[in-house]
Write an enzyme that holds these catalytic residues in place. Structure first.
Site: not given
Ligand SMILES: NC(=O)c1ccc[n+]([C@@H]2O[C@H](COP(=O)([O-])OP(=O)(O)OC[C@H]3O[C@@H](n4cnc5c(N)ncnc54)[C@H](OP(=O)(O)O)[C@@H]3O)[C@@H](O)[C@H]2O)c1
Length: 256
Positions: A63, A145, A164
């Site tokens: 975590d 982001s 966020y």
């Molecule tokens: N999707 C978008 O549109 C977007 C756009 C810009 C930036 N981002 C960024 O890209 C990154 C990845 O996002 P995603 O879109 O792939 O989201 P996602 O599919 O929801 O995946 C999020 C990941 O973060 C992990 N996570 C969350 N809380 C955690 C914690 N306390 N400790 C360890 N791991 C944790 C989750 O793993 P567990 O739940 O298994 O711990 C999961 O593997 C993030 O930083 C997000 O802000 C996303």
């Protein structure tokens, strides 16, 4: 990517979305990857799926918002691999809510967003840096982001961003502070830092926040996780003299 072959990378948030794609890309170039997540069983599925890849995948439960959990994970890596060469700070959360919403869980949700998105990055970076000091060459990459550079005005395609964006602006500033601290240190030629800022990416994030993902992605252009993973490979693959410090990558036609 030849210089990274056989090296050790850590990807936080390796159980879903962008993190999974980054793990897949890195192992295809012969990098060994430790995938961190709370849902470690999802990373173990990746270990099985990628067992014939050039690089090896390891799963470790962590975590990132919990300093002790981060310390335990990096201690295990230090003992098993002698340190890490690449850190991808990818773990992140987004909650569908407003700062001014009523409700007992709002403060906790706001705190969790900062704890994971910003403090998690700081904890992992500090722990990784301690192990990078004795490595040949290292790279720290933050998954930021476009919300770390401006605050989109709320609309049907752009929901409320609560804290966020503040957490992601924090990454923009922290990335620059780290660049400056490294530039003034004895590691100035040995450790690079990069912030990658995607626009909308189709992942589990909307569903995880309780949103109607199917409806959401019908109305807007989006990137795929592998598009973002390719930008990670690009910044890693540049020659050692090049530090790409900021990357912004949007889906073509994005309006926010
Ligand atoms: N999707 C978008 O549109 C977007 C756009 C810009 C930036 N981002 C960024 O890209 C990154 C990845 O996002 P995603 O879109 O792939 O989201 P996602 O599919 O929801 O995946 C999020 C990941 O973060 C992990 N996570 C969350 N809380 C955690 C914690 N306390 N400790 C360890 N791991 C944790 C989750 O793993 P567990 O739940 O298994 O711990 C999961 O593997 C993030 O930083 C997000 O802000 C996303």
């Amino acid at each position: 990517m030849e210089k990274w072959k056989g090296k050790i990378a850590v990807v936080t948030g390796a159980s879903a979305g962008i993190g999974i794609s980054i793990v897949k890309s890195l192992v295809s170039y012969g990098v060994h990857v430790i995938g961190l997540a709370r849902r470690v069983e999802k990373v173990e599925e990746l270990v099985n799926e990628l067992q014939n890849a050039d690089g090896k995948v390891y799963a470790y439960k962590c975590d990132v918002a919990d300093q002790q959990s981060v310390a335990a994970a990096f201690q295990w890596m230090e003992e098993k691999f002698g340190g890490v060469d690449i850190l991808i700070n990818n773990a992140g959360v987004y909650k569908f809510m407003k700062i001014l919403d009523d409700g007992e869980t709002v403060n906790d949700d706001l705190k969790q967003t900062v704890d994971v998105n910003l403090m998690g990055v700081v904890y992992c970076t500090r722990a990784a840096f301690a192990t990078m000091k004795n490595r040949e060459f290292s790279h720290i990459i933050h998954m930021n982001s476009i919300g770390g550079h401006f605050v989109p005005f709320p609309s049907d395609s752009s929901p409320f961003y609560n804290i966020y964006c503040a957490s992601k602006y924090g990454i923009t500033a922290t990335n620059e502070v780290l660049r400056q601290e490294l530039a003034l240190s004895e590691y100035s030629k040995k450790i690079r830092v990069t912030s990658i800022s995607p626009g909308e990416v189709k992942t589990e994030m909307v569903a995880a926040a309780g949103g109607d993902a199917e409806k959401y992605y019908e109305t807007i252009p989006f990137l795929l996780p592998e598009d973002v993973a390719e930008s990670v490979i690009y910044v890693l693959s540049t020659p050692a003299r090049v530090n790409v410090t900021e990357v912004i990558i949007r889906p073509t036609g994005e309006r926010i």
